[in-house]
Scaffold this motif. Structure first.
Motif, short mmCIF file in Angstrom:
data_model
loop_
_atom_site.label_atom_id
_atom_site.label_comp_id
_atom_site.label_asym_id
_atom_site.label_seq_id
_atom_site.Cartn_x
_atom_site.Cartn_y
_atom_site.Cartn_z
N GLU A 1 34.67 37.33 42.77
CA GLU A 1 34.43 38.68 42.22
C GLU A 1 33.25 38.67 41.25
O GLU A 1 32.46 39.62 41.22
CB GLU A 1 35.69 39.18 41.52
CG GLU A 1 36.82 39.50 42.49
CD GLU A 1 38.06 40.01 41.78
OE1 GLU A 1 38.07 39.99 40.54
OE2 GLU A 1 39.01 40.42 42.48
N LYS A 2 33.13 37.59 40.49
CA LYS A 2 31.99 37.48 39.58
C LYS A 2 30.68 37.43 40.38
O LYS A 2 29.70 38.12 40.05
CB LYS A 2 32.14 36.20 38.75
CG LYS A 2 30.98 35.93 37.82
CD LYS A 2 31.19 34.61 37.09
CE LYS A 2 29.97 34.27 36.23
NZ LYS A 2 30.15 32.94 35.57
N ILE A 3 30.68 36.63 41.45
CA ILE A 3 29.49 36.53 42.31
C ILE A 3 29.20 37.87 42.98
O ILE A 3 28.05 38.30 43.11
CB ILE A 3 29.67 35.42 43.36
CG1 ILE A 3 29.71 34.05 42.67
CG2 ILE A 3 28.56 35.45 44.39
CD1 ILE A 3 30.05 32.92 43.61
N LEU A 4 30.27 38.54 43.41
CA LEU A 4 30.10 39.82 44.10
C LEU A 4 29.45 40.86 43.18
O LEU A 4 28.53 41.56 43.58
CB LEU A 4 31.45 40.33 44.60
CG LEU A 4 31.44 41.66 45.35
CD1 LEU A 4 30.62 41.54 46.63
CD2 LEU A 4 32.85 42.13 45.65
N LEU B 1 43.32 31.59 42.73
CA LEU B 1 43.10 32.65 41.73
C LEU B 1 41.73 32.48 41.07
O LEU B 1 40.97 33.44 40.94
CB LEU B 1 44.20 32.60 40.68
CG LEU B 1 44.08 33.62 39.53
CD1 LEU B 1 44.12 35.04 40.07
CD2 LEU B 1 45.19 33.40 38.51
N TRP B 2 41.42 31.24 40.67
CA TRP B 2 40.12 31.00 40.05
C TRP B 2 38.99 31.25 41.05
O TRP B 2 37.92 31.74 40.68
CB TRP B 2 40.05 29.57 39.51
CG TRP B 2 40.75 29.41 38.21
CD1 TRP B 2 41.92 28.74 37.98
CD2 TRP B 2 40.36 29.96 36.95
NE1 TRP B 2 42.27 28.84 36.65
CE2 TRP B 2 41.34 29.57 36.00
CE3 TRP B 2 39.28 30.73 36.52
CZ2 TRP B 2 41.24 29.93 34.66
CZ3 TRP B 2 39.21 31.08 35.19
CH2 TRP B 2 40.18 30.69 34.27
N GLN B 3 39.25 30.89 42.33
CA GLN B 3 38.25 31.15 43.35
C GLN B 3 38.01 32.64 43.52
O GLN B 3 36.87 33.09 43.68
CB GLN B 3 38.70 30.53 44.68
CG GLN B 3 37.72 30.68 45.83
CD GLN B 3 36.45 29.91 45.61
OE1 GLN B 3 36.44 28.92 44.89
NE2 GLN B 3 35.36 30.35 46.21
N THR B 4 39.12 33.42 43.48
CA THR B 4 38.99 34.87 43.59
C THR B 4 38.20 35.44 42.42
O THR B 4 37.33 36.30 42.59
CB THR B 4 40.38 35.51 43.64
OG1 THR B 4 41.11 35.00 44.77
CG2 THR B 4 40.28 37.02 43.77
N VAL B 5 38.50 34.94 41.22
CA VAL B 5 37.77 35.41 40.03
C VAL B 5 36.29 35.08 40.16
O VAL B 5 35.42 35.89 39.84
CB VAL B 5 38.37 34.77 38.76
CG1 VAL B 5 37.49 35.07 37.54
CG2 VAL B 5 39.79 35.28 38.53
N GLU B 6 36.01 33.84 40.65
CA GLU B 6 34.62 33.42 40.80
C GLU B 6 33.91 34.27 41.87
O GLU B 6 32.75 34.65 41.70
CB GLU B 6 34.57 31.94 41.17
CG GLU B 6 33.18 31.34 41.17
CD GLU B 6 32.54 31.30 39.80
OE1 GLU B 6 31.31 31.22 39.73
OE2 GLU B 6 33.29 31.37 38.78
#
Length: 393
Positions: free
Chosen positions: A173-176, A166-171
């Motif tokens: 999306e932030k990078i994207l 989940l944190w990886q997904t959030v990160e």
């Protein structure tokens, strides 16, 4: 002991109860015998010993001589109490000790089989509720409670993996989001440059209609690039999922695309850019938009840190395409791995204007294209960055 410790809960409670009942019956038998002997000693004090002995000597196989219970009026109060107590023990010792043994068995069963795993599970549940997943359930017995603890441990590990994902997904999306803003900036800079040139030179007729139309055509191409990029990014959850759209790329076509952007970038940064493209009739098969995005990222980085002159060397072949960007700045002061991380910036002032994604995106796209991003410094100290792309099969 290991076999007993690893017995199932059902077999364990049966074993505890059986052992408790065995020792309860054994102890009660001992107590009953002691009580009987104590009673006989008390009663013996109130028997005519000479008559008893004389009668016992005449005893034959058909008769048995026993000590009769004296009347309570004959005995002292203490003897009456002890005699009554012995009667009570003879009658209820088995029942009392069986109940006490059963309670002790249940207590020991709880202490040895249930207490530790229940405490670990309760503590684990408390930590999970507090979102602390860096613990371990250490109960290793091979019984039902051990299996429950192992299932709980598997659940904890899965929760930790899900939390990390989940944190990886959030990160991602932030990078994207930052990458979209980053990669749109270059086409916007080109559009802004053409607009300023048209507004400056068109009224004074310093440029002819052909040049103006060429600028408008290039502006249209930049708008199409942004539109295609936004549409591609809209469908993504992370940069790694971007699909390549390959096509044939010639040296002349690539030179024209890069040169069109250099005109604007040179004016914006006030630095000289020199483009060298190898003469080759071979066409490279790859995603031109991805290659141009990487080139723009490398150019933007070089123009920010270079002093006066930027050199771009393009080598195109059938199997490989390389784009080398060299500047005359101070070069890289840290290793390539750190520089190509997301949101990296060499100084605080630079990070206020740039997200620190250029090198990260460039490395990611090069690797997605089967190549790599090579960073280094030349002999004079300037930075040298080479983006290598492999032909898409």
């Amino acid at each position: 002991m290991d076999k007993i410790r690893n017995l199932s809960v059902r077999k364990s409670i049966l074993l505890y109860m059986a052992v408790a009942l065995f020792f309860s019956v054994l102890l009660s038998d001992v107590i009953v015998r002691i009580a009987e002997q104590t009673q006989r000693r008390i009663w013996w004090n109130y028997v005519d010993k000479e008559e008893f002995i004389e009668t016992a000597e005449k005893e034959d196989s058909g008769y048995k001589v026993e000590i009769l219970r004296p009347s309570s009026y004959e005995m002292t109060p203490s003897d009456v109490f002890v005699s009554e107590l012995c009667d009570f023990l003879e009658t209820y010792a088995v029942l009392i000790l069986s109940m006490a043994g059963s309670c002790a068995a249940v207590f020991l069963f709880y202490q040895n089989k249930l207490k530790k795993p229940m405490e670990e599970l309760a503590e684990g549940s408390k930590k999970i509720a507090e979102n602390q997943l860096d613990f371990y359930i250490s109960y290793e017995n091979k019984d039902e409670m051990g299996e429950l603890c192992r299932e709980f441990e598997r659940m904890r590990k899965q929760l930790a993996r899900n939390n990390q994902a989940l944190w990886q997904t959030v990160e991602e999306e932030k990078i994207l989001r930052a990458a979209i803003a980053h990669d749109i900036r270059a086409p916007l800079s080109v559009l802004k440059g053409y607009q300023e040139m048209l507004m400056e030179y068109l009224p004074s007729e310093e440029i002819d209609m052909g040049q103006a139309m060429e600028m408008l055509s290039e502006s249209g191409r930049q708008i199409e690039r942004m539109d295609a990029f936004v549409e591609a990014m809209r469908k993504l959850s992370s940069l790694e999922n971007r699909q390549l759209t390959p096509g044939n790329i010639s040296a002349r076509q690539l030179e024209k695309d890069i040169q069109g952007e250099l005109v604007i970038l040179e004016k914006e940064y006030g630095k000289q850019c020199m483009l060298q493209v190898s003469e080759s009739q071979e066409e490279f098969y790859g995603d031109k938009e991805v290659i141009l995005e990487v080139t723009e990222n490398l150019l933007s980085n070089a123009l920010r840190y270079g002093k006066q002159k930027i050199t771009i060397v393009v080598n195109i072949g059938y199997a490989k395409l390389s784009i080398c960007v060299m500047d005359d700045g101070d070069g890289f002061r840290e290793d390539a791995k750190k520089i190509t991380e997301a949101f990296y910036g060499q100084n605080v002032k630079d990070s206020l204007k740039h997200a620190g994604l250029g090198m990260y995106i460039s490395r990611l796209y090069c690797e997605k294209h089967g190549g790599k991003l090579v960073l280094g410094n030349d002999e004079q100290g300037g930075a040298v960055v080479t983006a290598i792309f492999r032909r898409i099969a």
